[in-house]
Design an enzyme around this catalytic site. Structure first.
Site, short mmCIF file in Angstrom:
data_model
loop_
_atom_site.label_atom_id
_atom_site.label_comp_id
_atom_site.label_asym_id
_atom_site.label_seq_id
_atom_site.Cartn_x
_atom_site.Cartn_y
_atom_site.Cartn_z
CG ASN A 9 -39.84 -4.16 -6.31
OD1 ASN A 9 -40.25 -3.66 -6.74
ND2 ASN A 9 -38.33 -3.32 -5.62
CE LYS A 11 -35.86 -1.45 -6.38
NZ LYS A 11 -34.52 -0.55 -6.29
CG HIS A 94 -38.25 -1.93 -0.85
ND1 HIS A 94 -36.73 -1.18 -1.27
CD2 HIS A 94 -37.67 -3.11 -1.97
CE1 HIS A 94 -36.52 -1.58 -2.07
NE2 HIS A 94 -36.03 -2.68 -2.63
CD GLU A 96 -35.95 1.85 -3.56
OE1 GLU A 96 -36.81 1.46 -4.04
OE2 GLU A 96 -34.64 1.65 -4.16
CD GLU A 166 -34.14 -5.15 -1.54
OE1 GLU A 166 -33.90 -6.05 -2.79
OE2 GLU A 166 -34.79 -4.84 -1.11
N GLY A 172 -29.29 -0.38 -6.09
CA GLY A 172 -29.08 0.72 -7.27
C GLY A 172 -27.71 0.96 -7.49
CB SER A 212 -26.26 -4.18 -6.83
OG SER A 212 -26.24 -2.81 -7.10
#
Ligand code: 13P
Length: 256
Positions: A9, A11, A94, A96, A166, A172, A212
């Site tokens: 991904n 991003k 996701h 985000e 996730e 991250g 991560s």
């Protein structure tokens, strides 16, 4: 036997040219691992170029989100029919997009249904915040996300769905869940699919871990029985690291 699936991904990283250069540079190396499904999810503007660069390979392309309507006054959004023929997969839900764009459980469900209706394969992402994790409510929270995402999705569509667990606190941050922690929650998710659709469907469902994931911890995750692959951010942006992740998945699953 579930085929492992490793998805990058990207991003909001890489211009269209950088994206094409990247896949040109690694496609032959990735071709050495047909035992795993390999997916690249670049930004929308890079989809066409990446798809053309990967034409004739078995490396799949995915989008990072999709709207549920086929057209309309939805500034900035991309409809599922616009992605037809361009991508095989689409990431939905996701964290985000849930956190920054207000994507709700109900929208995740609508997006997943719309994707499936257009022959796109959703990678449905779920996961809890640090606060929820520390309050001991992970199972309840993630369970609710999974139930909502699959509401009304028929068993006949399940072979085209992937789930990604996730935990938000691991994205991250360099702080990944342990292999055992991730396996425990992913096992619970598989249990929900079994409740909803039966054991056979649950055993066939591919469920990734994300957060991560790096070459140094990939084997720990891929050695777990319930973990069928990874949804990778940062490490998927580096040529050697992405190829290593695919290789390590194949090796850990005894497929090399
Ligand atoms: P990182 O691998 O950078 O933690 O990102 C994970 C992720 O959000 C993939 O969707």
């Amino acid at each position: 036997m579930r085929i492992p699936i490793i998805a990058g991904n990207w991003k909001m990283y890489k211009t269209p040219q950088e994206a094409v250069d990247f896949v040109q540079a690694i496609k032959d190396r990735l071709a050495a691992y047909p035992q795993a499904e390999r997916v690249i999810c670049p930004p929308y503007v890079a989809l066409a170029g990446v798809q053309a660069a990967l034409d004739g390979t078995e490396i799949a392309v995915g989008a990072q989100d999709v709207h549920w309507e086929e057209q309309g006054a939805f500034t900035s959004q991309i409809a599922p029919n616009m992605l037809e023929g361009l991508v095989k997969y689409v990431i939905i839900g996701h964290s985000e997009t849930r956190d920054h764009q207000g994507v709700t459980d109900e929208m995740v469900n609508k997006k997943a249904k719309a994707a499936l209706a257009h022959g796109l394969r959703p990678i449905i992402a779920v996961g809890e915040s640090l606060e929820i994790n520390e309050a001991g409510q992970t199972r309840e929270f993630v369970g609710k996300q999974v139930h909502a995402a699959f509401d009304g999705i028929p068993a006949s569509d399940l072979a085209n769905v992937v789930i990604a667990y996730e935990p938000i606190w691991a994205i991250g941050t360099g702080k990944s869940a342990s292999g055992e922690q991730a396996n425990d929650i992913i096992g619970m998710i598989r249990g929900i699919i079994a409740e909803l659709y039966g054991d056979e469907q649950a055993n066939a469902m591919r469920i990734q871990y994300g957060g991560s994931v790096k070459p140094k911890n990939m084997t720990e995750f891929m050695s777990q029985p319930h973990i069928d692959g990874a949804l990778v951010g940062g490490a998927s942006l580096k040529e050697d690291a992405f190829v290593d992740l695919v290789r390590l998945a194949v090796e850990a699953k005894g497929l090399s």
